[in-house]
Design a protein around this motif. Structure first.
Motif, PDB file in Angstrom:
ATOM      1  N   CYS A   8       0.872  -1.174   0.000  1.00 15.85           N
ATOM      2  CA  CYS A   8       0.000   0.000   0.000  1.00 15.85           C
ATOM      3  C   CYS A   8       0.903   1.216   0.000  1.00 15.85           C
ATOM      4  O   CYS A   8       1.789   1.344   0.854  1.00 15.85           O
ATOM      5  CB  CYS A   8      -0.897  -0.008   1.231  1.00 15.85           C
ATOM      6  N   HIS A   9       0.692   2.083  -0.972  1.00 16.08           N
ATOM      7  CA  HIS A   9       1.522   3.270  -1.118  1.00 16.08           C
ATOM      8  C   HIS A   9       0.654   4.514  -1.206  1.00 16.08           C
ATOM      9  O   HIS A   9      -0.317   4.529  -1.960  1.00 16.08           O
ATOM     10  CB  HIS A   9       2.369   3.189  -2.396  1.00 16.08           C
ATOM     11  N   LYS A  10       1.011   5.541  -0.469  1.00 12.83           N
ATOM     12  CA  LYS A  10       0.389   6.854  -0.647  1.00 12.83           C
ATOM     13  C   LYS A  10       1.101   7.474  -1.837  1.00 12.83           C
ATOM     14  O   LYS A  10       2.330   7.536  -1.859  1.00 12.83           O
ATOM     15  CB  LYS A  10       0.565   7.704   0.607  1.00 12.83           C
ATOM     16  N   ILE A  11       0.351   7.916  -2.838  1.00 11.66           N
ATOM     17  CA  ILE A  11       0.950   8.341  -4.104  1.00 11.66           C
ATOM     18  C   ILE A  11       0.498   9.737  -4.512  1.00 11.66           C
ATOM     19  O   ILE A  11      -0.425  10.302  -3.934  1.00 11.66           O
ATOM     20  CB  ILE A  11       0.613   7.329  -5.234  1.00 11.66           C
ATOM     21  N   THR A  12       1.166  10.245  -5.541  1.00  8.80           N
ATOM     22  CA  THR A  12       0.758  11.500  -6.157  1.00  8.80           C
ATOM     23  C   THR A  12      -0.090  11.165  -7.377  1.00  8.80           C
ATOM     24  O   THR A  12      -0.131  10.025  -7.823  1.00  8.80           O
ATOM     25  CB  THR A  12       1.979  12.325  -6.604  1.00  8.80           C
ATOM     26  N   GLY A  13      -0.737  12.143  -7.924  1.00 11.02           N
ATOM     27  CA  GLY A  13      -1.527  11.930  -9.133  1.00 11.02           C
ATOM     28  C   GLY A  13      -3.010  11.917  -8.845  1.00 11.02           C
ATOM     29  O   GLY A  13      -3.480  12.475  -7.858  1.00 11.02           O
ATOM     30  N   ALA A  14      -3.753  11.244  -9.710  1.00  8.56           N
ATOM     31  CA  ALA A  14      -5.211  11.244  -9.637  1.00  8.56           C
ATOM     32  C   ALA A  14      -5.736  10.485  -8.423  1.00  8.56           C
ATOM     33  O   ALA A  14      -6.799  10.802  -7.905  1.00  8.56           O
ATOM     34  CB  ALA A  14      -5.794  10.648 -10.914  1.00  8.56           C
ATOM     35  N   ALA A  15      -5.009   9.473  -7.953  1.00  7.57           N
ATOM     36  CA  ALA A  15      -5.442   8.679  -6.802  1.00  7.57           C
ATOM     37  C   ALA A  15      -4.614   9.074  -5.582  1.00  7.57           C
ATOM     38  O   ALA A  15      -3.577   9.729  -5.687  1.00  7.57           O
ATOM     39  CB  ALA A  15      -5.274   7.193  -7.100  1.00  7.57           C
ATOM     40  N   ASP A  16      -5.103   8.654  -4.422  1.00  8.60           N
ATOM     41  CA  ASP A  16      -4.391   8.928  -3.178  1.00  8.60           C
ATOM     42  C   ASP A  16      -3.542   7.743  -2.727  1.00  8.60           C
ATOM     43  O   ASP A  16      -2.490   7.925  -2.114  1.00  8.60           O
ATOM     44  CB  ASP A  16      -5.384   9.287  -2.072  1.00  8.60           C
ATOM     45  N   TYR A  17      -4.008   6.533  -3.013  1.00  9.39           N
ATOM     46  CA  TYR A  17      -3.293   5.319  -2.603  1.00  9.39           C
ATOM     47  C   TYR A  17      -3.279   4.320  -3.751  1.00  9.39           C
ATOM     48  O   TYR A  17      -4.219   4.252  -4.546  1.00  9.39           O
ATOM     49  CB  TYR A  17      -3.976   4.655  -1.397  1.00  9.39           C
ATOM     50  N   LEU A  18      -2.213   3.533  -3.787  1.00  7.99           N
ATOM     51  CA  LEU A  18      -2.106   2.421  -4.731  1.00  7.99           C
ATOM     52  C   LEU A  18      -1.844   1.162  -3.919  1.00  7.99           C
ATOM     53  O   LEU A  18      -0.890   1.111  -3.137  1.00  7.99           O
ATOM     54  CB  LEU A  18      -0.973   2.654  -5.732  1.00  7.99           C
ATOM     55  N   LEU A  19      -2.702   0.175  -4.109  1.00  8.38           N
ATOM     56  CA  LEU A  19      -2.584  -1.086  -3.405  1.00  8.38           C
ATOM     57  C   LEU A  19      -2.282  -2.203  -4.388  1.00  8.38           C
ATOM     58  O   LEU A  19      -2.740  -2.159  -5.537  1.00  8.38           O
ATOM     59  CB  LEU A  19      -3.900  -1.451  -2.699  1.00  8.38           C
ATOM     60  N   GLN A  20      -1.546  -3.188  -3.940  1.00  8.86           N
ATOM     61  CA  GLN A  20      -1.351  -4.429  -4.683  1.00  8.86           C
ATOM     62  C   GLN A  20      -2.045  -5.503  -3.850  1.00  8.86           C
ATOM     63  O   GLN A  20      -1.695  -5.707  -2.680  1.00  8.86           O
ATOM     64  CB  GLN A  20       0.136  -4.723  -4.855  1.00  8.86           C
TER      65      GLN A  20
END
Length: 160
Positions: free
Chosen positions: A104-116
């Motif tokens: 789980c990563h807090k990211i930049t861009g259109a989304a707030d988090y990216l999960l695998q």
């Protein structure tokens, strides 16, 4: 591509130890020392130092997810509507208790988090989305991308 910024406190022997342990963490200290042309005690001391300084976080086996019944690998982008309340913090704490979330990563861009996320099949992945992700307070968008074919999967870092 060579990483010239690798921590300067590491010498060539340290970097070789890290490479070898990434390839096979079951190497005994004696085998590792033999490969490095070191005696056992200095090799052991280097490994302990690398662990104490946090270069080595732990040891694990790489498991085959398909053999274990996890046929679905999903990359999930989550968005939050309000960022000023405590919802993102509560989400981060809650997601830690779900073993199907590999990262789980807090990211930049259109989304707030990216999960695998892994799941046995599409039905179980759908249940995870409905019962876990949609139930999280503050989540306003969920976008899933399912892996059709895995080309490369590695947690090994490029230690030169």
């Amino acid at each position: 591509m060579r990483n010239n910024r690798l921590n300067s406190s590491l010498d060539e022997i340290d970097r070789t130890i890290l490479r070898l342990l990434q390839e096979d963490s079951t190497l005994s200290n004696a085998k590792l020392a033999e490969r490095l042309s070191l005696s056992v005690t200095p090799c052991w001391r280097r490994i302990r130092r690398l662990e104490e300084e946090g270069f080595i976080d732990g040891y694990q086996a790489n498991l085959n997810r398909r053999k274990l019944g996890f046929g679905v690998l999903a990359f999930v982008q989550l968005g939050f509507g309000i960022h000023t309340d405590d919802s993102p913090n509560r989400f981060e704490k809650a997601i830690l208790s779900h073993p199907e979330v590999l990262s789980c990563h807090k990211i930049t861009g259109a989304a707030d988090y990216l999960l695998q996320v892994v799941a046995e099949d599409l039905d179980s992945y759908g249940e995870f989305v409905e019962l876990v992700l949609r139930a999280m307070p503050g989540v306003t968008s969920i976008h899933s991308s399912l892996a059709l074919r895995e080309i490369k999967s590695s947690s090994r870092l490029p230690v030169y």
